[in-house]
Scaffold this motif. Structure first.
Motif, short mmCIF file in Angstrom:
data_model
loop_
_atom_site.label_atom_id
_atom_site.label_comp_id
_atom_site.label_asym_id
_atom_site.label_seq_id
_atom_site.Cartn_x
_atom_site.Cartn_y
_atom_site.Cartn_z
N THR A 1 0.91 -1.14 0.12
CA THR A 1 0.06 -0.03 0.19
C THR A 1 0.94 1.30 -0.09
OG1 THR A 1 0.02 -0.07 2.47
CG2 THR A 1 -1.63 -1.21 1.19
N GLU A 2 2.21 1.13 -0.09
CA GLU A 2 3.09 2.16 0.15
C GLU A 2 3.22 2.88 -1.30
OE1 GLU A 2 7.89 3.25 0.83
OE2 GLU A 2 6.98 1.30 1.79
N ASP A 3 3.19 4.40 -0.98
CA ASP A 3 3.06 5.13 -2.37
C ASP A 3 4.55 4.99 -3.15
OD1 ASP A 3 2.63 7.02 -4.26
OD2 ASP A 3 3.10 8.74 -3.03
N PRO A 4 4.37 4.44 -4.45
CA PRO A 4 5.63 4.43 -5.16
C PRO A 4 6.66 5.36 -5.26
CG PRO A 4 3.50 3.24 -6.17
CD PRO A 4 3.28 4.14 -5.25
N ALA A 5 5.98 6.83 -5.37
CA ALA A 5 6.61 7.96 -5.58
C ALA A 5 7.49 8.22 -4.00
CB ALA A 5 5.78 9.03 -5.65
N ARG B 1 14.50 5.89 -2.07
CA ARG B 1 15.78 5.25 -2.60
C ARG B 1 16.75 6.40 -3.03
NH1 ARG B 1 11.71 1.93 -4.47
NH2 ARG B 1 11.88 2.79 -6.80
N GLU B 2 16.16 7.59 -3.51
CA GLU B 2 17.06 8.59 -4.07
C GLU B 2 17.98 9.31 -2.86
OE1 GLU B 2 17.95 9.90 -7.07
OE2 GLU B 2 17.03 7.83 -7.87
N LYS B 3 17.12 9.56 -1.76
CA LYS B 3 17.90 10.01 -0.46
C LYS B 3 19.24 9.08 -0.18
CE LYS B 3 14.36 12.75 1.41
NZ LYS B 3 15.04 14.07 1.18
N TRP B 4 18.80 7.63 -0.10
CA TRP B 4 19.89 6.74 0.09
C TRP B 4 21.00 6.84 -0.77
CZ3 TRP B 4 21.12 4.20 4.29
CH2 TRP B 4 20.18 3.90 5.31
#
Length: 53
Positions: A5-9, A15-18
């Motif tokens: 149910t997590e928002d893909p965006a 992931r970008e922050k990592w």
């Protein structure tokens, strides 16, 4: 497994922050390592210049 149910965006942003943190950390180590190496080379030249011949 991640929650479906997590928002893909939001997941993509996380992931970008990592990735950004990884790039910053890698850059820090490269810059730090380059300065350590340059200091070592400088020390070799300094000791060579002041060596008793």
């Amino acid at each position: 497994m991640p929650d479906q149910t997590e928002d893909p965006a939001a997941a993509a942003a996380q992931r970008e922050k990592w990735k950004e943190k990884g790039v910053a950390l890698r850059a820090f180590f490269y810059i730090f390592g380059t300065h350590v190496f340059a200091g070592f080379v400088w020390l070799l030249f300094y000791l060579g210049e002041h060596a008793k011949k």
